[in-house]
Design a protein around this motif. Structure first.
Motif, short mmCIF file in Angstrom:
data_model
loop_
_atom_site.label_atom_id
_atom_site.label_comp_id
_atom_site.label_asym_id
_atom_site.label_seq_id
_atom_site.Cartn_x
_atom_site.Cartn_y
_atom_site.Cartn_z
N VAL A 96 -49.34 31.54 70.11
CA VAL A 96 -50.16 30.35 70.30
C VAL A 96 -51.58 30.68 70.74
O VAL A 96 -52.56 30.07 70.27
N GLY B 282 -53.36 29.12 67.61
CA GLY B 282 -53.44 27.68 67.78
C GLY B 282 -54.82 27.24 68.24
O GLY B 282 -55.66 28.04 68.68
N ASN C 34 -54.91 23.80 69.82
CA ASN C 34 -54.64 22.72 70.76
C ASN C 34 -54.49 23.29 72.17
O ASN C 34 -53.61 24.11 72.44
N GLN D 241 -53.55 21.89 74.99
CA GLN D 241 -52.32 21.51 75.68
C GLN D 241 -51.15 22.38 75.22
O GLN D 241 -50.29 22.77 76.02
N LEU D 242 -51.12 22.70 73.93
CA LEU D 242 -50.03 23.56 73.43
C LEU D 242 -50.14 24.97 74.01
O LEU D 242 -49.12 25.63 74.25
N LYS D 243 -51.37 25.44 74.23
CA LYS D 243 -51.54 26.76 74.84
C LYS D 243 -51.01 26.77 76.27
O LYS D 243 -50.41 27.76 76.71
N ILE E 291 -48.61 24.81 77.39
CA ILE E 291 -47.15 24.73 77.28
C ILE E 291 -46.57 26.10 76.91
O ILE E 291 -45.54 26.52 77.44
N ASP F 2 -50.48 24.68 64.85
CA ASP F 2 -50.01 23.81 65.92
C ASP F 2 -48.87 22.92 65.43
O ASP F 2 -47.87 22.73 66.14
N VAL G 228 -44.99 23.24 66.90
CA VAL G 228 -44.29 22.14 67.55
C VAL G 228 -42.97 21.82 66.83
O VAL G 228 -41.93 21.65 67.46
N GLU H 257 -40.34 19.58 77.96
CA GLU H 257 -41.31 20.30 77.13
C GLU H 257 -41.34 19.76 75.71
O GLU H 257 -42.39 19.75 75.06
N MET I 179 -44.86 18.64 74.01
CA MET I 179 -45.37 19.19 72.76
C MET I 179 -45.66 18.08 71.76
O MET I 179 -46.69 18.11 71.06
N ALA J 282 -48.76 16.29 72.81
CA ALA J 282 -49.97 17.10 72.61
C ALA J 282 -50.54 16.91 71.21
O ALA J 282 -51.76 17.01 71.00
#
Length: 229
Positions: A101, A105, A107, A109-111, A113, A170, A174, A214, A218, A221
């Motif tokens: 990620v 990636g 995003n 927020q994903l990083k 997570i 991303d 997800v 989680e 995800m 996000a």
């Protein structure tokens, strides 16, 4: 004869000296006699009989309950071993995806997570490996069929995720990680229903709560709404 009368008189005088006590002086308290010992009831020699089934072809027998040997509590069973030996490679694949990620990636927020996944699942792998070692087991003690693990991604899917970048990465991450987390939740539910180990019970409960949360994070996000329950 006179000697005998004198002796009797002396004895009588001594007895009188012992019994007589001046009226103006308190008399000594009489010594209390020791209490009689009480007979306490003892333990019963036997209790209600317990029926013991015999071996195949043998008749059942009975034993007094107080002669029954204690039944040892099982520390783990096959469901526990299955959970541990499957959850270790399951977690390892989650780490592989999460490590992609940061570079692929976009995003934010994903990083965050993904960092949480790395921080949580790496120590859990060590805990699971220690659990096996403490019981004289290893990774090969379980079924050993990774393709049968719920949520595990194929090698082809991992290659596609590795090749993706930006928003496409991303979205794929997800989709794959939600499936992966849901598989872990399913395995945790299985060991909660069938396993007997207390440590694994606590871990499985944590997996269900944390990975369920989680999944929602995800999806949020990417702006996707969690499916209605």
């Amino acid at each position: 004869m006179l000697v005998e009368l004198a002796v009797l008189a002396m004895v009588a005088a001594g007895a009188a000296a012992v019994v007589w006590w001046p009226d103006d002086q308190p008399k000594p308290a009489a010594k209390a006699s020791p209490p009689e010992s009480l007979a306490l009831p003892g333990l019963p020699k036997a209790t209600a009989p317990v029926l013991l089934p015999g071996a195949p072809g043998e008749a059942a027998k009975t034993l007094p309950a107080n002669e029954m040997p204690p039944v040892p509590r099982r520390s783990h069973n096959n469901a526990d071993i299955r959970f541990v030996t499957m959850m270790i490679p399951h977690h390892e694949q989650a780490l592989v995806m999460a490590k992609l990620v940061a570079d692929r990636g976009e995003n934010r927020q994903l990083k965050i997570i993904a960092d949480r996944i790395l921080a949580a699942q790496e120590p859990e792998i060590k805990t699971l490996e220690t659990w096996l070692t403490d019981r004289g087991l290893n990774r090969n003690s379980g079924p050993g069929h990774q393709h049968g693990m719920a949520g595990m991604q194929s090698a082809e899917a991992l290659e596609q995720l590795t090749a993706a970048r930006g928003a496409e990465f991303d979205r794929m991450f997800v989709t794959m990680m939600v499936e992966h987390h849901q598989g872990a939740i399913d395995m945790a539910g299985e060991v909660l229903a069938l396993g007997v180990d207390g440590v694994l019970n606590e871990m499985a409960s944590s997996v269900i709560v944390e990975q369920g949360a989680e999944i929602n994070r995800m999806r949020e996000a990417l702006g996707a709404r969690p499916p209605a329950s």
